[in-house]
Design a protein around this motif. Sequence first.
Motif, PDB file in Angstrom:
ATOM      1  N   TYR A 113       1.012  -1.476  -0.013  1.00 32.76           N
ATOM      2  CA  TYR A 113       0.166   0.129  -0.102  1.00 32.76           C
ATOM      3  C   TYR A 113       0.919   1.206   0.511  1.00 32.76           C
ATOM      4  O   TYR A 113       0.723   1.953  -0.906  1.00 32.76           O
ATOM      5  CB  TYR A 113      -0.984   0.096   0.775  1.00 32.76           C
ATOM      6  N   ALA A 114       2.001   0.958   0.771  1.00 33.72           N
ATOM      7  CA  ALA A 114       3.077   2.599   1.081  1.00 33.72           C
ATOM      8  C   ALA A 114       3.175   2.944  -0.416  1.00 33.72           C
ATOM      9  O   ALA A 114       3.916   3.964  -1.122  1.00 33.72           O
ATOM     10  CB  ALA A 114       3.594   2.350   2.058  1.00 33.72           C
ATOM     11  N   ARG A 115       3.990   1.486  -1.139  1.00 41.54           N
ATOM     12  CA  ARG A 115       4.283   2.236  -2.484  1.00 41.54           C
ATOM     13  C   ARG A 115       3.361   2.627  -4.126  1.00 41.54           C
ATOM     14  O   ARG A 115       3.592   3.350  -4.640  1.00 41.54           O
ATOM     15  CB  ARG A 115       4.855   0.254  -3.066  1.00 41.54           C
ATOM     16  N   THR A 116       2.446   1.954  -3.427  1.00 43.33           N
ATOM     17  CA  THR A 116       1.010   2.010  -4.063  1.00 43.33           C
ATOM     18  C   THR A 116      -0.394   3.229  -4.616  1.00 43.33           C
ATOM     19  O   THR A 116       0.051   3.816  -5.695  1.00 43.33           O
ATOM     20  CB  THR A 116       0.795   0.638  -5.067  1.00 43.33           C
ATOM     21  N   SER A 117      -0.278   3.519  -3.207  1.00 46.68           N
ATOM     22  CA  SER A 117      -1.387   4.348  -3.590  1.00 46.68           C
ATOM     23  C   SER A 117      -1.193   6.239  -3.535  1.00 46.68           C
ATOM     24  O   SER A 117       0.186   6.248  -2.543  1.00 46.68           O
ATOM     25  CB  SER A 117      -1.961   3.928  -1.204  1.00 46.68           C
ATOM     26  N   GLU A 118      -1.559   6.394  -3.961  1.00 48.60           N
ATOM     27  CA  GLU A 118      -1.813   8.393  -4.142  1.00 48.60           C
ATOM     28  C   GLU A 118      -2.262   9.042  -2.997  1.00 48.60           C
ATOM     29  O   GLU A 118      -1.571   9.649  -3.104  1.00 48.60           O
ATOM     30  CB  GLU A 118      -2.870   8.531  -5.585  1.00 48.60           C
ATOM     31  N   ALA A 119      -3.066   7.593  -1.857  1.00 40.71           N
ATOM     32  CA  ALA A 119      -3.502   8.555  -0.516  1.00 40.71           C
ATOM     33  C   ALA A 119      -1.629   9.755   0.500  1.00 40.71           C
ATOM     34  O   ALA A 119      -1.984   9.918   0.816  1.00 40.71           O
ATOM     35  CB  ALA A 119      -3.898   8.005  -0.176  1.00 40.71           C
ATOM     36  N   VAL A 120      -1.099   8.256  -0.585  1.00 39.80           N
ATOM     37  CA  VAL A 120       0.615   8.140   0.354  1.00 39.80           C
ATOM     38  C   VAL A 120       1.408   9.608  -0.090  1.00 39.80           C
ATOM     39  O   VAL A 120       0.807   9.371  -1.535  1.00 39.80           O
ATOM     40  CB  VAL A 120       1.379   6.644   0.520  1.00 39.80           C
ATOM     41  N   PRO A 121       1.900   9.853   0.698  1.00 38.39           N
ATOM     42  CA  PRO A 121       2.546  11.556  -0.062  1.00 38.39           C
ATOM     43  C   PRO A 121       4.070  11.009  -0.920  1.00 38.39           C
ATOM     44  O   PRO A 121       4.941   9.689  -0.071  1.00 38.39           O
ATOM     45  CB  PRO A 121       3.444  12.027   1.268  1.00 38.39           C
ATOM     46  N   ALA A 122       4.889  11.148  -2.179  1.00 38.67           N
ATOM     47  CA  ALA A 122       4.913  11.047  -2.846  1.00 38.67           C
ATOM     48  C   ALA A 122       6.878  11.126  -2.023  1.00 38.67           C
ATOM     49  O   ALA A 122       7.527  10.258  -1.603  1.00 38.67           O
ATOM     50  CB  ALA A 122       5.689  12.037  -4.175  1.00 38.67           C
TER      51      ALA A 122
ATOM     52  N   THR B  96       2.511 -14.693 -20.394  1.00 41.63           N
ATOM     53  CA  THR B  96       3.420 -13.963 -19.295  1.00 41.63           C
ATOM     54  C   THR B  96       4.165 -12.267 -20.359  1.00 41.63           C
ATOM     55  O   THR B  96       3.410 -11.297 -19.421  1.00 41.63           O
ATOM     56  CB  THR B  96       4.626 -14.926 -19.162  1.00 41.63           C
ATOM     57  N   GLU B  97       3.643 -12.160 -21.490  1.00 41.20           N
ATOM     58  CA  GLU B  97       4.016 -11.001 -21.932  1.00 41.20           C
ATOM     59  C   GLU B  97       2.620 -10.426 -22.498  1.00 41.20           C
ATOM     60  O   GLU B  97       2.816  -9.192 -21.833  1.00 41.20           O
ATOM     61  CB  GLU B  97       5.109 -11.700 -23.953  1.00 41.20           C
ATOM     62  N   GLN B  98       1.878 -11.014 -22.481  1.00 42.64           N
ATOM     63  CA  GLN B  98       0.155 -10.632 -22.017  1.00 42.64           C
ATOM     64  C   GLN B  98       0.159  -9.536 -20.745  1.00 42.64           C
ATOM     65  O   GLN B  98      -0.205  -8.960 -21.076  1.00 42.64           O
ATOM     66  CB  GLN B  98      -0.868 -11.465 -22.847  1.00 42.64           C
ATOM     67  N   TRP B  99       0.507 -10.697 -20.352  1.00 44.27           N
ATOM     68  CA  TRP B  99       0.402  -9.714 -18.627  1.00 44.27           C
ATOM     69  C   TRP B  99       1.192  -8.386 -18.163  1.00 44.27           C
ATOM     70  O   TRP B  99       0.912  -7.801 -18.120  1.00 44.27           O
ATOM     71  CB  TRP B  99       0.815 -10.549 -17.750  1.00 44.27           C
ATOM     72  N   ILE B 100       2.817  -8.733 -18.701  1.00 41.47           N
ATOM     73  CA  ILE B 100       3.135  -7.846 -18.652  1.00 41.47           C
ATOM     74  C   ILE B 100       2.627  -6.306 -19.513  1.00 41.47           C
ATOM     75  O   ILE B 100       2.541  -5.849 -18.933  1.00 41.47           O
ATOM     76  CB  ILE B 100       5.060  -8.066 -19.116  1.00 41.47           C
ATOM     77  N   TRP B 105      -1.584  -4.437 -13.024  1.00 44.03           N
ATOM     78  CA  TRP B 105      -1.694  -3.566 -12.210  1.00 44.03           C
ATOM     79  C   TRP B 105      -2.654  -3.631 -11.334  1.00 44.03           C
ATOM     80  O   TRP B 105      -3.061  -3.900  -9.969  1.00 44.03           O
ATOM     81  CB  TRP B 105      -1.132  -2.711 -11.449  1.00 44.03           C
ATOM     82  N   ALA B 106      -3.605  -2.959 -11.746  1.00 46.28           N
ATOM     83  CA  ALA B 106      -5.101  -2.608 -11.023  1.00 46.28           C
ATOM     84  C   ALA B 106      -5.713  -3.841 -10.920  1.00 46.28           C
ATOM     85  O   ALA B 106      -6.372  -3.487  -9.498  1.00 46.28           O
ATOM     86  CB  ALA B 106      -5.533  -1.746 -12.245  1.00 46.28           C
ATOM     87  N   ILE B 107      -6.441  -4.386 -11.566  1.00 40.07           N
ATOM     88  CA  ILE B 107      -7.070  -5.250 -10.785  1.00 40.07           C
ATOM     89  C   ILE B 107      -6.418  -6.280 -10.360  1.00 40.07           C
ATOM     90  O   ILE B 107      -7.279  -6.867  -9.812  1.00 40.07           O
ATOM     91  CB  ILE B 107      -8.106  -6.134 -12.353  1.00 40.07           C
ATOM     92  N   VAL B 165       1.629 -17.838 -10.825  1.00 42.92           N
ATOM     93  CA  VAL B 165       0.319 -16.711 -10.842  1.00 42.92           C
ATOM     94  C   VAL B 165       1.156 -15.955  -9.427  1.00 42.92           C
ATOM     95  O   VAL B 165       1.124 -14.240  -9.787  1.00 42.92           O
ATOM     96  CB  VAL B 165      -0.984 -17.112 -10.794  1.00 42.92           C
ATOM     97  N   SER B 166       1.416 -16.689  -8.476  1.00 36.87           N
ATOM     98  CA  SER B 166       1.198 -15.483  -7.013  1.00 36.87           C
ATOM     99  C   SER B 166       2.883 -14.715  -8.075  1.00 36.87           C
ATOM    100  O   SER B 166       2.850 -13.520  -7.228  1.00 36.87           O
ATOM    101  CB  SER B 166       1.709 -16.149  -6.295  1.00 36.87           C
ATOM    102  N   LEU B 167       3.986 -15.586  -8.711  1.00 39.04           N
ATOM    103  CA  LEU B 167       5.091 -14.480  -8.690  1.00 39.04           C
ATOM    104  C   LEU B 167       4.400 -13.442  -9.745  1.00 39.04           C
ATOM    105  O   LEU B 167       5.337 -12.176  -9.304  1.00 39.04           O
ATOM    106  CB  LEU B 167       6.042 -15.374  -9.462  1.00 39.04           C
ATOM    107  N   MET B 168       3.619 -13.574 -10.323  1.00 40.19           N
ATOM    108  CA  MET B 168       3.540 -12.363 -11.632  1.00 40.19           C
ATOM    109  C   MET B 168       2.652 -11.628 -10.870  1.00 40.19           C
ATOM    110  O   MET B 168       3.120 -10.121 -11.192  1.00 40.19           O
ATOM    111  CB  MET B 168       2.294 -13.099 -12.683  1.00 40.19           C
ATOM    112  N   GLU B 169       1.831 -11.708  -9.729  1.00 44.74           N
ATOM    113  CA  GLU B 169       0.699 -11.579  -9.006  1.00 44.74           C
ATOM    114  C   GLU B 169       2.454 -10.338  -8.075  1.00 44.74           C
ATOM    115  O   GLU B 169       1.830  -9.170  -8.547  1.00 44.74           O
ATOM    116  CB  GLU B 169       0.009 -11.345  -7.603  1.00 44.74           C
ATOM    117  N   GLY B 170       3.093 -10.648  -7.585  1.00 46.48           N
ATOM    118  CA  GLY B 170       4.267 -10.308  -6.707  1.00 46.48           C
ATOM    119  C   GLY B 170       4.710  -8.743  -7.791  1.00 46.48           C
ATOM    120  O   GLY B 170       5.425  -8.020  -7.027  1.00 46.48           O
ATOM    121  N   LEU B 171       4.875  -9.738  -8.837  1.00 48.14           N
ATOM    122  CA  LEU B 171       6.224  -8.795  -9.547  1.00 48.14           C
ATOM    123  C   LEU B 171       5.516  -7.866 -10.626  1.00 48.14           C
ATOM    124  O   LEU B 171       5.970  -6.444 -10.331  1.00 48.14           O
ATOM    125  CB  LEU B 171       7.300  -9.537 -10.735  1.00 48.14           C
ATOM    126  N   THR B 172       4.271  -8.169 -10.966  1.00 44.63           N
ATOM    127  CA  THR B 172       3.630  -6.927 -10.955  1.00 44.63           C
ATOM    128  C   THR B 172       3.398  -5.743 -10.101  1.00 44.63           C
ATOM    129  O   THR B 172       3.224  -4.208  -9.966  1.00 44.63           O
ATOM    130  CB  THR B 172       1.483  -7.132 -10.845  1.00 44.63           C
TER     131      THR B 172
END
Lengths: 198, 198, 198, 198
Positions: A113-122, B96-100, B105-107, B165-172
């Motif tokens: 959250y700290a790395r990704t949220s816009e709510a956290v100051p830059a 993998t390429e498509q994911w990247i 990240w948002a979803i 999938v966890s790795l993809m997510e973690g990297l994302t």
Amino acid sequence: MSPRNPARDRQLREARTSQILDSALTVIARRGLSGTKVADIAETAGVSVGNVYKYFASKEDIFEALVHRGQQEYRDFVEEALAMSGSPVDKLVWYTEQWIAKREWAITILLQYARTSEAVPARLKQAVSAKFIDNLRPMAAIIEQGQQSGDMVPGDPMELALIYVSLMEGLTLHDIPDTPELTSGIADRALRLLLREH
Amino acid sequence: MSPRNPARDRQLREARTSQILDSALTVIARRGLSGTKVADIAETAGVSVGNVYKYFASKEDIFEALVHRGQQEYRDFVEEALAMSGSPVDKLVWYTEQWIAKREWAITILLQYARTSEAVPARLKQAVSAKFIDNLRPMAAIIEQGQQSGDMVPGDPMELALIYVSLMEGLTLHDIPDTPELTSGIADRALRLLLREH
Amino acid sequence: MSPRNPARDRQLREARTSQILDSALTVIARRGLSGTKVADIAETAGVSVGNVYKYFASKEDIFEALVHRGQQEYRDFVEEALAMSGSPVDKLVWYTEQWIAKREWAITILLQYARTSEAVPARLKQAVSAKFIDNLRPMAAIIEQGQQSGDMVPGDPMELALIYVSLMEGLTLHDIPDTPELTSGIADRALRLLLREH
Amino acid sequence: MSPRNPARDRQLREARTSQILDSALTVIARRGLSGTKVADIAETAGVSVGNVYKYFASKEDIFEALVHRGQQEYRDFVEEALAMSGSPVDKLVWYTEQWIAKREWAITILLQYARTSEAVPARLKQAVSAKFIDNLRPMAAIIEQGQQSGDMVPGDPMELALIYVSLMEGLTLHDIPDTPELTSGIADRALRLLLREH
DNA sequence: GATGAATGAGAGTTCATTCAT
DNA sequence: TATGAATGAACTCTCATTCAT
């Protein structure tokens, strides 16, 4: 009235601070920063709302302290892994088992959250990201040792460290209390991805 | 009688719905659910606050629709990978390429929140977790094919799918816009963890 | 296209106006003015929201029209009682029976609101109160006739008219649909209060 | 430990509760429930909006408390009339004078709203209606005494009580502050309706 | 220091009114 | 004329923060 004792006063203050941070960690991880009321933190810590403000200036201040403490604790932990006796593979095994055992889900969620949220100051975001990268170094050192001993897969140690930590985090986020998707063997299985086949 | 065109009305309605969801996805991923004001979503979507409520009953309702849509889109995506022609390794590479490329990240953040936050109703949490597991199946099928062709490491395909999938997510989650910690080669590097050495 | 017919157009317009007022009377009496949405009125009247505004400038405008119509209808009703053939007592009996039969609860509530609510413009409040007093005159005339024939109790006819109408209203407000506290004989019993014992 | 005084705290709490209810009674009676903003109640009570919610969960909750308190106060009042020394006629006179003097218009409007509005939950409506009927009993007892002493008109005491109370209410609703249609003698005149001519 | 009542800015939601079709 | 989607001001309710005790 009890006589003043500055040393004891400071000690009590630190204990309260820790107590509040511990409570904050759990509830913020579970509900998000803006979803958490200061009253929740206070209640979980067993203190009054007003008293929380004797120790922290604001909710954001609590969050920042939490993040700093979390990253420092992680640093201590990964350096302990690096410093321990035994082979690089032993170190990795210990690190992995400890990570799972400590159930670092709360701080993992918070730091994400700290790395990704816009709510956290830059300012804070950048500090957290920088510290995260820096915290990869001990893990990279372990991997480098493993590569030299021929036990681990080749590749840039920092990249491999990032991959491994990301994997740990990714798995952790699927193993939150009450939402277990992880069988016990999976972390073990994941660990082997870094090891060379023989 | 009616001066309206029902078919066109419905079409417009669907377009608006998508438009609001698209906006909501971005802002909620960046600020968290409770950190996001409905006014933010409305502004990003270019509609008025009140109009958002013509399409969704509440902010929670938007979140739920977002989660359902996200998981369905992921399902379609991973089934497309499974169905494509080519070797299992080709499928994994494409995935993998498509994911990247799609920068999921948002979803990813949203679904993680949906699975872990106490603010989310238990009913929804369970549905999301169940669907997540179910969505691992196509990936597990690809891995099974890869094992049969001798190109991928052995092990329970569902477990390996979860790990990957966890790795993809973690990297994302380390490659959010404006917080890039990922070099371009890392995902490629990660992919190779599933492949057998030759 | 149908050819224009101004007479028919006006007729349709009046019919729509009445239709909207009828619906408004019921829903406003049941939910209060600010508790009633224009959408409720429109739905009950079977027209679209936008169309209501073709006939009335605002919700307040509807309310004002309702009040005026209600007081005029009451005036017509009480003058009919005064003008009818028969003894003063017959007139009072007919008035009372009609009042009960017409179940004037809706307009009674509305007029009470119009006289007492701060939300109603002073101008309208005063007009309603003045008209109310004026509308007592036919009833006072009936009572005066009854006094001259020796059938009704003595006293200022306007005062007695106010008392009798207040009683009718008071009873009416205890006999709203779905909240009946009134037995059928009570209005009859009330009527006799004005009559002399023999 | 605690620097607070619990007894005093509770006392203050009850005082605040009453203070808010008193303010709410006046403004809701004047503007209707949905026409009244919580901010109006707060301002009239001299407290902040937020603080109102420390004492009542919602505007509806305030309304319900108001209705309960109003019906209980009326019960106490009418029982006091029944219990006082003197003849039944004296009791009725005292009741009538007190009613007029206390200017019960506010609670009368409120209770009428509670019984008739669709916006009020059925549960509450029924409770209010039942309590209203029950509250007629002391008045019916007074009337029965008056009948036995030969001073009051014959008839079912409960029916006569309903008629008399309805009349009081009906008159009250024409004697709201700032809309006085009542001359001082009217209530007195009304009272005589129950008395036998001699 | 400790407490929790009080404050008021701010967020979610509603709805009177407008307007393009 | 008829429709109902769109608007945004206004309302209810929440909660971070303050402060008297």
